[in-house]
Write an enzyme that holds these catalytic residues in place. Structure first.
Site, PDB file in Angstrom:
ATOM      1  N   GLU A 175      62.053  40.624  45.993  1.00 31.48           N
ATOM      2  CA  GLU A 175      63.338  41.045  45.430  1.00 31.48           C
ATOM      3  C   GLU A 175      63.344  40.947  43.900  1.00 31.48           C
ATOM      4  OE1 GLU A 175      62.496  38.588  47.319  1.00 31.48           O
ATOM      5  OE2 GLU A 175      63.803  36.831  47.201  1.00 31.48           O
ATOM      6  N   SER A 225      53.954  32.167  48.760  1.00 33.12           N
ATOM      7  CA  SER A 225      53.690  30.734  48.590  1.00 33.12           C
ATOM      8  C   SER A 225      53.348  30.082  49.937  1.00 33.12           C
ATOM      9  CB  SER A 225      54.908  30.058  47.959  1.00 33.12           C
ATOM     10  OG  SER A 225      56.044  30.343  48.736  1.00 33.12           O
ATOM     11  N   CYS A 280      47.085  34.747  42.098  1.00 37.37           N
ATOM     12  CA  CYS A 280      46.589  33.786  43.097  1.00 37.37           C
ATOM     13  C   CYS A 280      45.102  33.524  42.879  1.00 37.37           C
ATOM     14  CB  CYS A 280      46.823  34.327  44.489  1.00 37.37           C
ATOM     15  SG  CYS A 280      45.992  35.883  44.723  1.00 37.37           S
ATOM     16  N   GLU A 381      50.356  23.763  42.786  1.00 41.22           N
ATOM     17  CA  GLU A 381      50.122  25.085  42.203  1.00 41.22           C
ATOM     18  C   GLU A 381      51.196  25.301  41.138  1.00 41.22           C
ATOM     19  OE1 GLU A 381      51.205  28.615  44.520  1.00 41.22           O
ATOM     20  OE2 GLU A 381      49.473  29.636  43.674  1.00 41.22           O
TER      21      GLU A 381
HETATM   22  P1  NAD Z   1      57.396  33.532  47.713  1.00 39.30           P
HETATM   23  O1  NAD Z   1      56.766  32.827  48.832  1.00 39.30           O
HETATM   24  O2  NAD Z   1      58.572  32.910  47.056  1.00 39.30           O
HETATM   25  O3  NAD Z   1      57.902  34.988  48.199  1.00 39.30           O
HETATM   26  C1  NAD Z   1      57.073  35.876  48.879  1.00 39.30           C
HETATM   27  C2  NAD Z   1      57.907  36.750  49.794  1.00 39.30           C
HETATM   28  O4  NAD Z   1      58.540  35.923  50.782  1.00 39.30           O
HETATM   29  C3  NAD Z   1      59.020  37.507  49.088  1.00 39.30           C
HETATM   30  O5  NAD Z   1      59.091  38.802  49.622  1.00 39.30           O
HETATM   31  C4  NAD Z   1      60.266  36.702  49.409  1.00 39.30           C
HETATM   32  O6  NAD Z   1      61.435  37.498  49.503  1.00 39.30           O
HETATM   33  C5  NAD Z   1      59.950  36.076  50.752  1.00 39.30           C
HETATM   34  N1  NAD Z   1      60.537  34.743  50.905  1.00 39.30           N
HETATM   35  C6  NAD Z   1      60.765  33.813  49.923  1.00 39.30           C
HETATM   36  N2  NAD Z   1      61.269  32.686  50.443  1.00 39.30           N
HETATM   37  C7  NAD Z   1      61.366  32.885  51.776  1.00 39.30           C
HETATM   38  C8  NAD Z   1      61.800  32.072  52.861  1.00 39.30           C
HETATM   39  N3  NAD Z   1      62.243  30.834  52.666  1.00 39.30           N
HETATM   40  N4  NAD Z   1      61.755  32.582  54.108  1.00 39.30           N
HETATM   41  C9  NAD Z   1      61.294  33.830  54.322  1.00 39.30           C
HETATM   42  N5  NAD Z   1      60.861  34.649  53.325  1.00 39.30           N
HETATM   43  C10 NAD Z   1      60.893  34.190  52.074  1.00 39.30           C
HETATM   44  O7  NAD Z   1      56.254  33.860  46.652  1.00 39.30           O
HETATM   45  P2  NAD Z   1      56.394  34.476  45.192  1.00 39.30           P
HETATM   46  O8  NAD Z   1      57.017  33.472  44.299  1.00 39.30           O
HETATM   47  O9  NAD Z   1      56.997  35.828  45.259  1.00 39.30           O
HETATM   48  O10 NAD Z   1      54.840  34.665  44.814  1.00 39.30           O
HETATM   49  C11 NAD Z   1      54.046  33.647  44.268  1.00 39.30           C
HETATM   50  C12 NAD Z   1      53.230  32.964  45.325  1.00 39.30           C
HETATM   51  O11 NAD Z   1      52.429  33.904  46.026  1.00 39.30           O
HETATM   52  C13 NAD Z   1      52.225  31.972  44.755  1.00 39.30           C
HETATM   53  O12 NAD Z   1      52.231  30.812  45.546  1.00 39.30           O
HETATM   54  C14 NAD Z   1      50.895  32.687  44.837  1.00 39.30           C
HETATM   55  O13 NAD Z   1      49.758  31.856  44.910  1.00 39.30           O
HETATM   56  C15 NAD Z   1      51.080  33.452  46.096  1.00 39.30           C
HETATM   57  N6  NAD Z   1      50.153  34.568  46.189  1.00 39.30           N
HETATM   58  C16 NAD Z   1      49.085  34.426  47.016  1.00 39.30           C
HETATM   59  C17 NAD Z   1      48.165  35.440  47.115  1.00 39.30           C
HETATM   60  C18 NAD Z   1      46.979  35.312  48.018  1.00 39.30           C
HETATM   61  O14 NAD Z   1      46.292  36.289  48.197  1.00 39.30           O
HETATM   62  N7  NAD Z   1      46.713  34.173  48.614  1.00 39.30           N
HETATM   63  C19 NAD Z   1      48.333  36.620  46.360  1.00 39.30           C
HETATM   64  C20 NAD Z   1      49.446  36.723  45.530  1.00 39.30           C
HETATM   65  C21 NAD Z   1      50.344  35.687  45.453  1.00 39.30           C
END
Ligand code: NAD
Length: 495
Positions: A175, A225, A280, A381
């Site tokens: 979002e 995450s 990441c 992280e």
């Molecule tokens: P996030 O987990 O906050 O959000 C990711 C997605 O999940 C979003 O679409 C969000 O709307 C949804 N979301 C958030 N909280 C939620 C909940 N409580 N319940 C259900 N859905 C929920 O992650 P972010 O801040 O957007 O991205 C950063 C994170 O992503 C970092 O931890 C990074 O390491 C990770 N990441 C990992 C990789 C990988 O390949 N391992 C790649 C890119 C990013």
């Protein structure tokens, strides 16, 4: 003010009248609003995806590939615009954004050749006059839930492959930077993709929970995450869904005393501070082995002080802001915890001020030396431009650091010893490993995925792993006997 809607059945549409603000991280200003979808948005999306998939699975793989080839050309033609959309909402530099769209495009290129990977295996005469073969069939409706840090590339790890395999796909983007997904969906329609095969629904946890519980969705790909990845993995399994959930990271780059130190420093600088550390695959820990540590820290310090922190509209910017005010505060708090816990703050990126962008979410490159594994800056992280140098006495201690950390996404080693490199690549408990290169993101025809708390599920993304994830295996055994009646058999057939 611009309103970012959903993309359902080939149209931009929203039923809900609730919205979230979308910010420009360089200025801190609200630039648009994104719809927080409701039950009606969701049910319309699923209905469209479910109906479209029935038709799409009947389109021959080659015809599907031709549409994907058209899509590839359209992405190439629109790459500047796509990159600008990414930079405007994410804040990363334009070149970096372009690079990330290109890495997504490579998955589209890979998907053009998927008919080759959908071929099954065949065995003649597994029994007398009996043949056996296998085929891979689509799952149905698949969904992807993606993070803010790669609004083009990460969704493109998923949907081109799912769709090339005959599935329809529902994307729930972050979002925080949702516009790019809508543009990518529009381009796919323009390429000839039938309406409903690729839908985009905007929203937050509410929509994610509906995706998990919806029985007409067969599989979920998640990147984000670790806490959310675990939640999605567990809840999806409870709802009998296939799931791959990629989580966070704390990537270590090991520098051995025999390394080419200038190469290692360049690798560290780009990978620690590029995209403001919001990757990441960013290097967040440099492990300095033996007597190399002082020189390594001095050289990183020198180079990090030369980096240009600026908004993406500035031509010579090396890194932009972080994604939000809250995230900036979290990073600053973690930097303070490092100071309080006794690490040596060599370069402090707090208090970066850029004229005209005083309300932007900027943090400069930050460097800690003498970091210990017990400190929060090592354990957590940070997902910002903060690099921790940990000093290890020898190779064994360095390997233990890499292996004992809860995350296992990527790692690298810089050394001139083939034997050390071979031992490291064999013995590290990490999914993606580099030798004398910064933490490597595998190409589209290989697969992307970490170990330990960086991936929950059995399959990595894209490459053959992606094809296997988005298809189910069917094995057929058949006989065409002429005038043979063997009668009923009551024992297990054997040869
Ligand atoms: P996030 O987990 O906050 O959000 C990711 C997605 O999940 C979003 O679409 C969000 O709307 C949804 N979301 C958030 N909280 C939620 C909940 N409580 N319940 C259900 N859905 C929920 O992650 P972010 O801040 O957007 O991205 C950063 C994170 O992503 C970092 O931890 C990074 O390491 C990770 N990441 C990992 C990789 C990988 O390949 N391992 C790649 C890119 C990013």
């Amino acid at each position: 003010m611009e309103v970012i809607k959903n993309y359902i059945n080939g149209k931009k549409i929203n039923y809900s009248n609730e919205f979230l603000d979308v910010y420009d991280p360089s200025t801190g200003e609200i630039i648009s609003k994104v719809v927080l979808s409701n039950n009606k948005d969701f049910s319309k999306t699923v209905e469209s995806s479910f109906n479209a998939q029935k038709q799409w699975s009947q389109v021959t793989p080659l015809k599907r590939s031709r549409i994907i080839s058209n899509y590839k050309v359209l992405i190439q033609e629109n790459i500047e615009e796509l990159a600008k959309i990414v930079s405007r909402e994410h804040g990363k530099t334009l070149d970096d954004a372009k690079g990330s769209v290109t890495r997504g495009l490579e998955v589209v290129e890979f998907a053009c050749g998927i008919p080759h990977l959908l071929k099954g295996e065949f065995s003649n005469n597994v029994g007398a006059n009996i043949d056996s073969w296998s085929m891979r069939q689509p799952l149905g409706v698949c969904a992807g839930i993606t993070p803010f840090n790669f609004p083009a590339m990460v969704p493109m790890w998923m949907y081109p492959i799912a769709i090339a395999c005959g599935n329809s796909f529902i994307l729930k983007p972050s979002e925080k930077d949702p516009s790019c997904s809508i543009k990518l969906a529009e381009l796919f329609t323009k390429a000839g993709l039938p309406d409903g095969v690729f839908n985009v629904i905007n929203g937050n946890k509410n929509i994610v929970d509906q995706i998990i519980e919806e029985r007409n969705i067969s599989a979920i790909s998640f990147v984000g995450s670790t806490n959310v990845a675990k939640y999605i993995y567990e809840k999806s399994a409870m709802n009998q869904k296939r799931v791959q959930a990629l989580g966070g990271a704390k990537n270590h780059l090991v520098v051995m005393p025999d390394a080419n130190i200038d190469q290692a420093v360049d690798g560290i600088i780009g990978a620690a501070y590029g995209s403001a550390g919001e990757r990441c695959m960013a290097v967040s820990v440099a492990v300095a082995v033996g007597e190399i540590a002082d020189e390594l820290v001095d050289k990183i310090k020198l180079k990090s002080n030369e980096l240009v922190v600026a908004p993406w509209t500035t031509n010579d910017a090396d890194m932009g802001p972080v994604i939000s005010k809250e995230h900036k505060k979290n990073i600053e708090n973690l930097i303070q915890s490092g100071v309080d816990e006794g690490a040596n703050l060599v370069v402090d990126g707090r208090n970066v001020k850029i004229q005209g962008y005083e309300d932007g979410y900027f943090i400069g490159p930050t460097l800690f030396d003498h970091v210990l594994p017990t400190m929060q800056i090592y354990e957590k992280e940070i997902f910002g431009p903060v690099l921790s140098v940990v000093r290890a006495e020898n190779y064994k201690d360095a390997l233990n650091l890499v292996n004992n950390h809860e995350y296992g996404n990527g790692t690298s080693i810089y050394t001139s010893s083939g034997q050390v490199a071979r031992n490291f690549t064999t013995d590290c408990k990490i999914g993606m490993v580099g030798v004398n290169v910064p933490i490597p993101v595998p190409m589209a025809f290989h697969s992307f995925g970490g170990w330990k708390n960086s991936l929950f599920g059995d399959h990595a993304m894209h490459g053959k792993e992606g094809v296997n994830f988005y298809t189910k295996l069917k094995t057929i055994t058949s006989r065409w006997p002429e005038n043979i009646n063997v009668g009923a058999e009551f024992v297990m057939p054997v040869n």
